[in-house]
Enzyme design. Structure first.
Site, PDB file in Angstrom:
ATOM      1  N   ASP A  80       0.818  -1.224   0.000  1.00  0.00           N
ATOM      2  CA  ASP A  80       0.000   0.000   0.000  1.00  0.00           C
ATOM      3  C   ASP A  80       0.848   1.270   0.000  1.00  0.00           C
ATOM      4  OD1 ASP A  80      -2.283  -1.468  -0.073  1.00  0.00           O
ATOM      5  OD2 ASP A  80      -2.781  -1.257   2.043  1.00  0.00           O
ATOM      6  N   GLU A  84       2.484   2.690   6.492  1.00  0.00           N
ATOM      7  CA  GLU A  84       2.411   1.284   6.884  1.00  0.00           C
ATOM      8  C   GLU A  84       2.790   0.373   5.723  1.00  0.00           C
ATOM      9  OE1 GLU A  84       1.856  -0.817  10.434  1.00  0.00           O
ATOM     10  OE2 GLU A  84       1.701   1.330  10.031  1.00  0.00           O
ATOM     11  N   HIS A 342      -1.802  12.202  -1.415  1.00  0.00           N
ATOM     12  CA  HIS A 342      -2.756  11.261  -1.965  1.00  0.00           C
ATOM     13  C   HIS A 342      -4.033  11.982  -2.391  1.00  0.00           C
ATOM     14  CE1 HIS A 342      -0.951   7.713   0.556  1.00  0.00           C
ATOM     15  NE2 HIS A 342      -0.057   8.340  -0.181  1.00  0.00           N
TER      16      HIS A 342
END
Length: 828
Positions: A80, A84, A342
């Site tokens: 992703d 994380e 994003h």
């Protein structure tokens, strides 16, 4: 052959289909390793060196990945696109390079924000190295959480027996919830009055105006503090006419909300879909992996130029030209951190309308919410006309005002409108055409009593909103923060509101008293900002770790000489109002009810806190702390208060459970209503009781028919004509407004009206009906379901007779069971 590693098997299948031959795509199933669960996995004295471990399940995945890697020409890490995800790639790279024969195998990192073919292929064409700054930010966060947990937990076990553990961010969120409880307990209600009058113009036009000015001064909302004063104003208004001083009409506009970020998606899903933060994120993850939405962990509100162009094209196709603004809307950034780059959460293809793709349950509902919000953000403003009418008594001493709002163009609200927290939905309020200088007669003036309300407990939506406002945690962590607090029994969610349990209150007071700095909102927010600066490459992560550890270690060492007695004294003092509230019924709450001479106080045992008597061991009276006893009826019956006609309403319990009873007028029977199981007895107020006892409730008029909210055999629901829509709970039935009701009914299936098919050969009528489990035919008490493959509209009388006969042959008629046991006991 290239080996591509992603996080989930669902995403692996999709990406392998996009890439075709020459690629093998496998899943890591999230993290493959974590800090060793034992003590000493982080060494502050050795530059915070870590001990990582691979658990049993992950070990088999690592073996599978290693085997595939040995047959590959290179490894592509496609986890992703956030902190994380970067950490998972970092762990994979380190573990695989340690495997025999893989140390020199080429390895690269790719990121994409939507699982579409174009996005995946573009990412593959632009590989990069692992981002060290993102990894350092992950390490700082993970190591801080570990050190706080493993250092603080032993202190709790020694000084506060019964406490399970404390987390770095969870403890701050717990403090928020507990402080709200303190605010509610210390709240002193204020009684005040308002005055309003119904006015008539020419006997045809009318409006209701509120008193706003008296004798040369403006009245605040709570300025009339006695009924006598209010009634005096009523008498003065009633004794004379009114004149219109001014009429002002102002056009206004409402802008649509920005497209969803992680935080606003969690908030809106909680308001509209009744989803927990955890449920929202799990559902969004599945939608992302299936290629339906962009990446769901983002703080950004921007949309790509291509996406905006597609959205505007869809608006032009679905709505008239007025719904499309002249130019695209641009939404600015709110949080200057690394995840801001994003895009906002949006459908990957806006042309995929809800219902046009195969989705079910939670995914269908959440996708519909995201699609509507995305479309709405690029639509035209909603337009209103606000009207303000100022009036004055003929003697000029009292001023009244009336306001109205009428929507003149729905704009984006024709598709979507944002939910509200702890406030009423705005309703259209149309005023008659009134001219300046006109005079009016007072038809009726009245005073209305009000009581101020304490601050509302947090819902999931308002808690997430407050955490974000304070800068505590990050939107991607909110779901886990809330889950941990619930799982450890520190808080409970009741009627969609967070209540702090006694164990949570005790822990929060302890941390606030002895580790105040580390549960302070400003300190936690500043640490979050430092973690973001590490992400941006502006701070050295080890320096941040050293600075934190130096102060935290001193705070822990300072508690070494702390006696349990000192802890109890602090807790007993700070929790006095919670554990021993003074009431009219119990003016001496600390007086022991058992011996009558001892004083109650907080005590600590190995299993946790409890209330005990000072005369122990002569007096053994105790009361455990822990989860509240909501739902128990031991304190019933209980009077809640009178209704507007002075009839007392009481909460009682009977053979079939708790119920409300309103005293009857002379010659009538008392009115009784069962209390739904999803309502808390302890928190059942008079206001809520009044709403329950007058159900069903008319929400409003839509398309010339009333929308009714009701409580049925199978739970709360809305009804409108031949349509019914299920509601999430009783509270929603009591509070739902028109906008949300219309939206829910729009998504509901129309109920098939009962149709008489004709008489059975025995002469009895057979009726075609629609029920909870689908369509069926009925003759007297015999009911037979229509087969799923059969269209109810195609059911003939002959088919119905055959279904009825088969049901009767099986003994399908409903019978009433005889309470044999009761009859036998009655004969004795």
């Amino acid at each position: 052959m290239d080996l591509v590693i992603v996080e989930s098997p669902a995403k692996a299948k999709t990406i392998e289909r996009y890439l075709g031959d020459g690629y093998k795509v496998l899943a890591s199933y999230g993290h493959i390793r974590d800090l060793d669960p034992g003590e000493g996995s982080v060494d502050p004295k050795n530059d915070f060196a870590q001990k990582w471990t691979i658990d049993g399940q992950a070990r088999s995945r690592v073996q599978e990945l290693s085997k595939a890697a040995k047959e590959a020409d290179r490894i592509i890490l496609a986890t992703d696109p956030d902190r994380e995800g970067e950490a998972i790639s970092w762990h994979l790279a380190n573990v695989l390079r340690d495997q025999r024969g893989l140390a020199k195998l080429p390895m690269s990192r790719v990121v994409f924000h939507e699982v579409t073919k174009s996005a995946v292929l573009e990412a593959m064409a632009n590989p990069r190295d692992i981002n060290d700054e993102l990894v350092h930010a992950y390490l700082a966060r993970r190591l801080l959480d570990y050190l706080v947990g493993y250092t603080l937990s032993p202190v709790l076990w020694r000084k506060l027996p019964g406490a399970r553990s404390a987390g770095r961010v969870q403890s701050v969120a717990l403090r928020l919830i507990c402080q709200r409880e303190v605010e509610i307990e210390s709240f002193v209600p204020l009684h005040y009055w308002s005055v309003e009058a119904d006015l008539e113009f020419d006997g045809k036009r009318g409006l209701t105006a509120k008193l706003e000015h008296a004798d040369g001064r403006k009245l605040g909302r709570e300025d009339i503090t006695s009924e006598e004063t209010a009634q005096a104003y009523v008498a003065r208004i009633s004794s004379q006419g009114m004149r219109v001083e001014a009429v002002k009409t102002t056009p206004r506009q409402n802008k649509p909300a920005a497209p969803f970020t992680t935080s606003t998606l969690q908030q809106e899903a909680a308001r509209k879909l009744r989803f927990s933060a955890k449920r929202t994120m799990q559902t969004a993850q599945r939608l992302y992996e299936a290629g339906h939405i962009t990446y769901m962990r983002t703080d950004g509100t921007s949309l790509s130029k291509d996406a905006v162009a597609d959205i505007r094209g869809m608006i032009e196709k679905e709505f008239d030209a007025k719904h499309l603004p002249n130019s695209p809307r641009m939404f600015g950034a709110k949080n200057p951190n690394a995840q801001e780059a994003h895009e906002a959460i949006r459908p990957t293809t806006i042309n995929r309308k809800p219902g046009s793709i195969k989705l079910e349950g939670d995914q269908e509902r959440l996708y519909s919410l995201i699609w509507k919000r995305t479309m709405a953000c690029q639509m035209a403003n909603a337009e209103y006309l606000d009207t303000r009418i100022d009036l004055r008594t003929l003697d000029g001493t009292l001023g009244l005002g009336a306001t109205g709002r009428v929507m003149t163009f729905g704009g984006f609200m024709d598709l979507y409108h944002e939910g509200l927290d702890d406030q009423e939905e705005e309703q259209d309020n149309r005023l008659p055409k009134i001219n300046e200088g006109e005079e009016a007669k007072v038809h009726e003036a009245r005073d209305i009593a009000h009581t101020t309300k304490p601050p509302a407990r947090f819902t999931e939506a308002t808690l997430v909103k407050e955490l974000e406002r304070l800068g505590i945690g990050r939107p991607s962590t909110y779901a886990s923060i809330i889950s941990v607090l619930e799982d450890r029994g520190y808080v409970r969610l009741d009627q969609r509101r967070f209540f702090a349990e006694d164990t949570g209150r005790v822990l929060s007071v302890f941390l606030d008293a002895f580790f105040h700095t580390y549960v302070a909102y400003d300190f936690t927010a500043e640490l979050e900002r430092k973690l973001d600066r590490i992400t941006n490459g502006e701070l050295d992560w080890l320096e941040v770790m050293r600075e934190f550890w130096t102060g935290f270690e001193k705070a822990v060492d300072a508690t070494s000489e702390l006696r349990v007695r000192d802890v109890i004294d602090v807790l007993d003092r700070e929790l006095d109002q919670h554990l021993f509230p003074v009431t009219e019924e119990n003016p001496e709450p600390r007086k022991c009810p058992a011996c009558g001479t001892g004083m109650l106080g907080l005590r600590i045992a190995k299993n946790g806190g409890f209330v005990g008597c000072s005369n122990y061991p002569e007096c053994n009276h105790t009361k455990n702390l822990g989860k509240s006893s909501d739902g128990e009826a031991s304190d019933l019956p209980r009077e809640l208060g009178p209704d507007e006609l002075g009839r007392m309403i009481s909460l009682k319990t009977g053979r079939f459970g708790p119920y409300l009873e309103r005293v009857a007028d002379e010659g009538e029977k008392p009115h009784r209503v069962s209390v739904p199981k999803d309502l808390s007895l302890e928190n059942l107020s008079l206001d809520m009781a009044l709403k329950l006892i007058t159900m069903p409730r008319q929400v409003g008029i839509h398309e010339d028919q009333p929308i009714m909210a009701n409580l049925g055999r199978y739970g709360p629901y809305l009804s409108h004509g031949n349509k019914n829509a299920k509601l999430a709970g009783t509270l929603e039935a009591l509070e739902i407004g028109m906008n949300l009701a219309v939206e829910k009914l729009a998504n509901a299936k129309e109920k098939m009206p009962a149709t008489e098919l004709g008489n059975h050969t025995n002469g009895k009528m057979i009726t075609l009906k629609s029920g909870r489990f689908g369509p069926y035919v009925q003759m007297d008490k015999v009911m037979a379901n229509i087969p799923k493959a059969t269209d109810p509209k195609e059911v003939t009388l002959a088919m119905a007779i055959e279904l009825i006969d088969k049901k009767m042959a099986k003994g399908g008629a409903k019978t009433t069971k005889t309470r044999a046991g009761a009859k036998k006991s009655a004969k004795k």
